[in-house]
Design a protein around this motif. Structure first.
Motif, PDB file in Angstrom:
ATOM      1  N   MET A  52       0.830  -1.207   0.000  1.00  0.00           N
ATOM      2  CA  MET A  52       0.000   0.000   0.000  1.00  0.00           C
ATOM      3  C   MET A  52       0.865   1.258   0.000  1.00  0.00           C
ATOM      4  SD  MET A  52      -3.182  -0.844   2.583  1.00  0.00           S
ATOM      5  CE  MET A  52      -3.881   0.813   2.406  1.00  0.00           C
ATOM      6  N   SER A  53       1.952   1.231   0.772  1.00  0.00           N
ATOM      7  CA  SER A  53       2.833   2.401   0.856  1.00  0.00           C
ATOM      8  C   SER A  53       3.537   2.654  -0.479  1.00  0.00           C
ATOM      9  CB  SER A  53       3.867   2.202   1.964  1.00  0.00           C
ATOM     10  OG  SER A  53       3.244   2.071   3.215  1.00  0.00           O
ATOM     11  N   VAL A  54       4.041   1.585  -1.098  1.00  0.00           N
ATOM     12  CA  VAL A  54       4.721   1.728  -2.387  1.00  0.00           C
ATOM     13  C   VAL A  54       3.760   2.244  -3.440  1.00  0.00           C
ATOM     14  CG1 VAL A  54       5.843   0.454  -4.255  1.00  0.00           C
ATOM     15  CG2 VAL A  54       6.472  -0.015  -1.887  1.00  0.00           C
ATOM     16  N   PHE A  55       2.520   1.715  -3.452  1.00  0.00           N
ATOM     17  CA  PHE A  55       1.524   2.168  -4.421  1.00  0.00           C
ATOM     18  C   PHE A  55       1.210   3.649  -4.213  1.00  0.00           C
ATOM     19  CE2 PHE A  55      -2.778   3.012  -5.841  1.00  0.00           C
ATOM     20  CZ  PHE A  55      -2.788   2.453  -7.105  1.00  0.00           C
ATOM     21  N   LEU A  56       1.025   4.036  -2.951  1.00  0.00           N
ATOM     22  CA  LEU A  56       0.705   5.437  -2.660  1.00  0.00           C
ATOM     23  C   LEU A  56       1.849   6.366  -3.069  1.00  0.00           C
ATOM     24  CD1 LEU A  56      -1.035   5.163   0.819  1.00  0.00           C
ATOM     25  CD2 LEU A  56      -2.000   6.248  -1.205  1.00  0.00           C
ATOM     26  N   LEU A  57       3.069   5.982  -2.724  1.00  0.00           N
ATOM     27  CA  LEU A  57       4.219   6.809  -3.106  1.00  0.00           C
ATOM     28  C   LEU A  57       4.327   6.912  -4.627  1.00  0.00           C
ATOM     29  CD1 LEU A  57       6.846   5.533  -0.516  1.00  0.00           C
ATOM     30  CD2 LEU A  57       5.926   7.853  -0.646  1.00  0.00           C
ATOM     31  N   GLY A  58       4.090   5.785  -5.332  1.00  0.00           N
ATOM     32  CA  GLY A  58       4.115   5.814  -6.786  1.00  0.00           C
ATOM     33  C   GLY A  58       3.054   6.723  -7.369  1.00  0.00           C
ATOM     34  N   LYS A  59       1.898   6.749  -6.770  1.00  0.00           N
ATOM     35  CA  LYS A  59       0.787   7.588  -7.229  1.00  0.00           C
ATOM     36  C   LYS A  59       1.132   9.078  -7.142  1.00  0.00           C
ATOM     37  CE  LYS A  59      -4.225   8.080  -6.475  1.00  0.00           C
ATOM     38  NZ  LYS A  59      -4.661   7.548  -7.787  1.00  0.00           N
ATOM     39  N   PHE A  60       2.013   9.420  -6.177  1.00  0.00           N
ATOM     40  CA  PHE A  60       2.415  10.816  -5.992  1.00  0.00           C
ATOM     41  C   PHE A  60       3.856  11.051  -6.428  1.00  0.00           C
ATOM     42  CE2 PHE A  60      -1.249  10.480  -3.276  1.00  0.00           C
ATOM     43  CZ  PHE A  60      -1.843  11.738  -3.326  1.00  0.00           C
TER      44      PHE A  60
END
Length: 526
Positions: A201-209
């Motif tokens: 979830m953290s990697v996905f969120l960071l990638g999204k931003f």
């Protein structure tokens, strides 16, 4: 109210996980013959396995749901829970793990009774364990109720109360069937799943931003009423001198409470020696570091993408931040998976707590106080299972009463109780030869009693709209967490009671033996 996807799909994912883990627990429990098997898994786990299980034991609803929600609502001040709980493991590593493993067998009462008068000390240790476990389990039950209510879109208080009761009964099943070995494997599985979940979830969120935490925080400030102030200290604890003092009290409880929790201390007996106990804490600490760094991303991500107002309006309030974020970024399937992992988190922790409480009563009170050390192992295990049922029922009632409270905050109260009752007693017992039975009793009951009184007459229970009983006001203690007063008070009680009571010359040899065992491991019980 926020839409949370398809309840049938959510429940299906949840049910599959429960069935799989129940099967694992059943398979692992087939060799629960002796008390050592049931309470300590026969001391058969390695340091690495126990370290992951330790993290699984502690990474509870407070960590995954409560801290994520606290960060989503209060920003910087919410993340302080994470910092406190990571630092706290150093206390366990440096002061407690080795000495505890070398001098005890199954429970905290074993350590204290090694060099003190058996019956009163074991009874006191069991009472403290039951109270601490009860408070901790209230938080888990409240988190479970909010989570399942979110999955099923249940908003009525009665509906959520029924869900908490059903969830509580499922959790008690794990302890009745599995004992420590089954519970440990559930905690290992749950810890791995939880780490994978928060990391992805953290990697996905960071990638999204664009892999920019600053970008997440910038958008987060736009979805919080406090604006950029949420990134600075004081959003929750900085409005007055008293709130700042409350934060100091909270921090003290967080840092000193973890190494005093009965279900965490009990884990050190599942490894064969002190070296593996130390290794357990090292593994647990690194696991915590990774997890709590991810909660920072998830908390601010929930603030940025879901919004604080939407989180507050959901069933479970702040505790719904992580599930709502999962639904926002991954739809119904990710919500179902995250909710299953969150429920596994609660389930494993409650199983560990119930086991610690039932073991303390059955081993310390029934086997060593009532039966004077002559209890049959099978009968002792039967008493432990009966105690687990009683503790489960009481925690369900408490969870219903505390439903809607932030579970991280509720756990901080349990940590204050643990540090007040256990920390001073354990440290004095291991490191101070002069410490005696009178000091032990005063330390336990003084810390536990003062902490309970201050909680009852604090804003946690009454006086403000966020209290458990908001319509009445009998609060006179101003702090939400009593650790700043009750923890030093327990040390003072133990010190003064020892100094002003008679020496116990008959215990001098035991004190010397315990010192050798605690430091060297020679003659340690296995």
């Amino acid at each position: 109210m926020p839409t949370t996807g398809n309840p049938v799909l959510n429940l299906s994912v949840f049910a599959v996980f429960v069935l799989i883990t129940l099967y694992i627990v059943y398979r692992a429990s087939s060799r629960n013959v002796t008390a050592s098997d049931y309470y300590a898994a026969g001391s058969s786990f390695t340091g690495a396995q126990n370290g992951v299980a330790l993290s699984g034991d502690f990474l509870s609803a407070a960590s995954f749901l409560g801290i994520s929600g606290g960060i989503a609502a209060h920003g910087y001040d919410g993340f302080l829970y994470s910092v406190g709980w990571v630092v706290a493991w150093l206390v366990g590593l440096l002061l407690i793990a080795e000495g505890l493993r070398n001098t005890g067998r199954f429970t905290v009462g074993d350590v204290l009774a090694f060099r003190m008068k058996q019956r009163p000390v074991r009874a006191a240790a069991a009472n403290a364990t039951l109270v601490i476990s009860f408070f901790y389990m209230i938080a888990q039950m409240a988190g479970a109720g909010g989570l399942i209510a979110l999955l099923l879109n249940v908003t009525s208080k009665w509906g959520q109360a029924i869900l908490i009761a059903l969830v509580g009964m499922v959790m008690v099943l794990y302890v009745l069937i599995g004992g420590m070995k089954g519970t440990t494997w559930v905690q290992i599985i749950k810890a791995v799943l939880l780490l994978l979940c928060v990391t992805l979830m953290s990697v996905f969120l960071l990638g999204k931003f664009g892999f920019s935490l600053s970008a997440i925080m910038q958008q987060a400030t736009e979805n919080n009423q406090l604006g950029e102030a949420v990134l600075d200290p004081g959003a929750k604890y900085g409005f007055s001198a008293m709130s700042k003092l409350d934060f100091v009290s909270l921090a003290l409880s967080l840092v000193l409470g973890i190494a005093s929790l009965p279900h965490v201390l009990m884990r050190f007996y599942t490894v064969p020696n002190a070296a593996e106990a130390r290794r357990s804490v090292v593994w647990a600490t690194w696991t915590m570091v990774i997890f709590y760094l991810c909660t920072l991303v998830i908390g601010f991500g929930a603030m940025a993408l879901v919004g604080t107002d939407k989180i507050a309006a959901a069933p479970g309030g702040e505790n719904s931040a992580a599930p709502l974020l999962a639904f926002e970024i991954g739809g119904e399937v990710l919500l179902g998976l995250v909710s299953a992992v969150a429920f596994a988190t609660i389930l494993a922790v409650v199983a560990g707590l119930t086991l610690a409480a039932s073991a303390s009563f059955a081993h310390d009170v029934y086997a060593n106080v009532i039966k004077r050390g002559n209890a049959e192992p099978r009968r002792e295990i039967r008493v432990a299972r009966l105690t687990a049922v009683v503790v489960g029922i009481l925690s369900i009632i408490g969870g219903i009463a505390a439903n809607g409270q932030n579970v991280a905050f509720l756990v901080s109260l349990a940590l204050a109780l643990a540090a007040s009752a256990n920390l001073s007693t354990i440290l004095y017992t291991i490191f101070w030869r002069r410490f005696n039975t009178t000091g032990t009793l005063w330390s336990i009951y003084g810390g536990l009693g003062s902490c309970l009184v201050l909680i009852i007459f604090s804003p946690v229970m009454s006086g403000v709209k966020t209290s458990i009983f908001p319509d009445v006001d009998f609060a006179w203690f101003p702090l939400g967490n009593p650790g700043l007063v009750s923890i030093p008070f327990s040390f003072l009680c133990g010190f003064l009671a020892t100094i002003f009571s008679k020496r116990e010359p008959e215990m001098a040899a035991k004190a010397a033996e315990m010192e050798v065992r605690a430091i060297s491991g020679i003659g340690a019980r296995t």
